[in-house]
Write a protein that holds these residues in place. Structure first.
Motif, PDB file in Angstrom:
ATOM      1  N   LYS A 273      23.033 -13.664  16.591  1.00  0.00           N
ATOM      2  CA  LYS A 273      22.485 -13.298  17.905  1.00  0.00           C
ATOM      3  C   LYS A 273      21.168 -14.036  18.195  1.00  0.00           C
ATOM      4  CE  LYS A 273      22.194  -8.980  16.650  1.00  0.00           C
ATOM      5  NZ  LYS A 273      22.707  -9.036  15.256  1.00  0.00           N
ATOM      6  N   SER A 274      20.232 -13.949  17.239  1.00  0.00           N
ATOM      7  CA  SER A 274      18.939 -14.613  17.459  1.00  0.00           C
ATOM      8  C   SER A 274      19.122 -16.122  17.577  1.00  0.00           C
ATOM      9  CB  SER A 274      17.978 -14.316  16.306  1.00  0.00           C
ATOM     10  OG  SER A 274      17.675 -12.947  16.263  1.00  0.00           O
ATOM     11  N   THR A 275      19.973 -16.670  16.738  1.00  0.00           N
ATOM     12  CA  THR A 275      20.196 -18.116  16.782  1.00  0.00           C
ATOM     13  C   THR A 275      20.780 -18.533  18.132  1.00  0.00           C
ATOM     14  OG1 THR A 275      20.566 -18.088  14.400  1.00  0.00           O
ATOM     15  CG2 THR A 275      21.286 -20.059  15.577  1.00  0.00           C
TER      16      THR A 275
ATOM     17  N   SER B 191      24.112  -7.550  11.613  1.00  0.00           N
ATOM     18  CA  SER B 191      23.002  -8.379  11.162  1.00  0.00           C
ATOM     19  C   SER B 191      23.515  -9.704  10.604  1.00  0.00           C
ATOM     20  CB  SER B 191      22.229  -7.608  10.092  1.00  0.00           C
ATOM     21  OG  SER B 191      21.161  -8.380   9.635  1.00  0.00           O
ATOM     22  N   GLY B 192      22.904 -10.787  11.011  1.00  0.00           N
ATOM     23  CA  GLY B 192      23.273 -12.107  10.501  1.00  0.00           C
ATOM     24  C   GLY B 192      24.428 -12.773  11.215  1.00  0.00           C
TER      25      GLY B 192
END
Ligand SMILES: Nc1ncnc2c1ncn2[C@@H]1O[C@H](COP(=O)(O)OP(=O)(O)OP(=O)(O)O)[C@@H](O)[C@H]1O
Ligand SMILES: [Mg+2]
Length: 197
Positions: free
Chosen positions: A51-53, A47-48
């Motif tokens: 990946k999304s970015t 998490s963090g």
């Protein structure tokens, strides 16, 4: 074996938030990878870790701080004409992690799904537009009666299906799915995975 065709090439991608300030975050730092046509690639990490970015930067929700995104050999970041951007926005679609936050609550499902059809002029008549909406609803396991409802009238799994129908509406060549099943019940996860396959 047939020659593999390269679809997407990410070269030294960087996305720094608040660059140069004390609260600078190097969310994506020098990431490179390639994706070939017909291929499914998974991006895994804690998490963090960014990946999304990475996904959001690829589809240009953010301007990359550095590096290149080549789609079919063309750099899709940097200065582009309106037409180039529109073409690119149709070819690449994203399904988001949170089916609650990613649908406009004020639009009926038909209009949520048809937004891209309208923007890209993919239906010649109103009737054709609705036929496409109905077909997409059925593709994702919903039905035409759902077209007149609003997002809050659906379950999490149904909303995620709507997100998938919306992404499919513009016949994209490439889809980024950002944890499309993590907000869903275990019992519904398998259905959505099968649907995406
Ligand atoms: N808009 C933003 N402004 C500032 N920092 C951000 C922004 N978006 C993300 N970050 C930071 O960038 C880093 C990467 O976030 P990101 O959402 O890409 O992670 P992730 O790998 O998708 O995590 P998760 O698995 O929890 O979804 C995190 O430290 C996050 O706090
Ligand atoms: Mg994420």
């Amino acid at each position: 074996m047939a020659q593999r065709e390269k679809l997407l090439e990410i070269k030294n991608l960087k996305q720094y938030f608040n660059e140069g300030k004390v609260n600078e975050v190097k969310a994506v730092d020098n990431v490179s990878f390639e994706i070939f046509k017909g291929e499914v690639m998974g991006l895994v990490g804690e998490s963090g870790c960014g990946k999304s970015t990475t996904g959001r930067t690829i589809i240009r929700l953010y301007d990359a701080t550095g590096g290149e995104v080549l789609y079919d050999g063309v750099n899709v970041h940097g200065k582009k004409s309106k037409k180039q951007l529109k073409d690119f926005n149709r070819k690449m679609q994203m399904i988001f992690q949170d089916p609650y936050a990613s649908l406009n609550p004020r639009l009926k499902i038909a209009d949520v799904i048809a937004e891209g059809i309208d923007i890209h002029g993919l239906a010649k008549t109103k009737q054709e537009r609705m036929e496409q909406v109905y077909e997409l609803l059925e593709t994702v396991g919903l039905n035409r009666e759902h077209a007149n409802r609003y997002p809050h009238e659906f379950s999490g799994g149904q909303r995620q299906r709507i997100g998938i129908a919306r992404a499919l509406a513009v016949q994209p060549e490439f889809i980024i799915a950002d944890e499309p099943i993590s907000a869903l019940d275990v019992s519904i996860q398998a259905q959505v995975v099968n649907l995406m396959k």
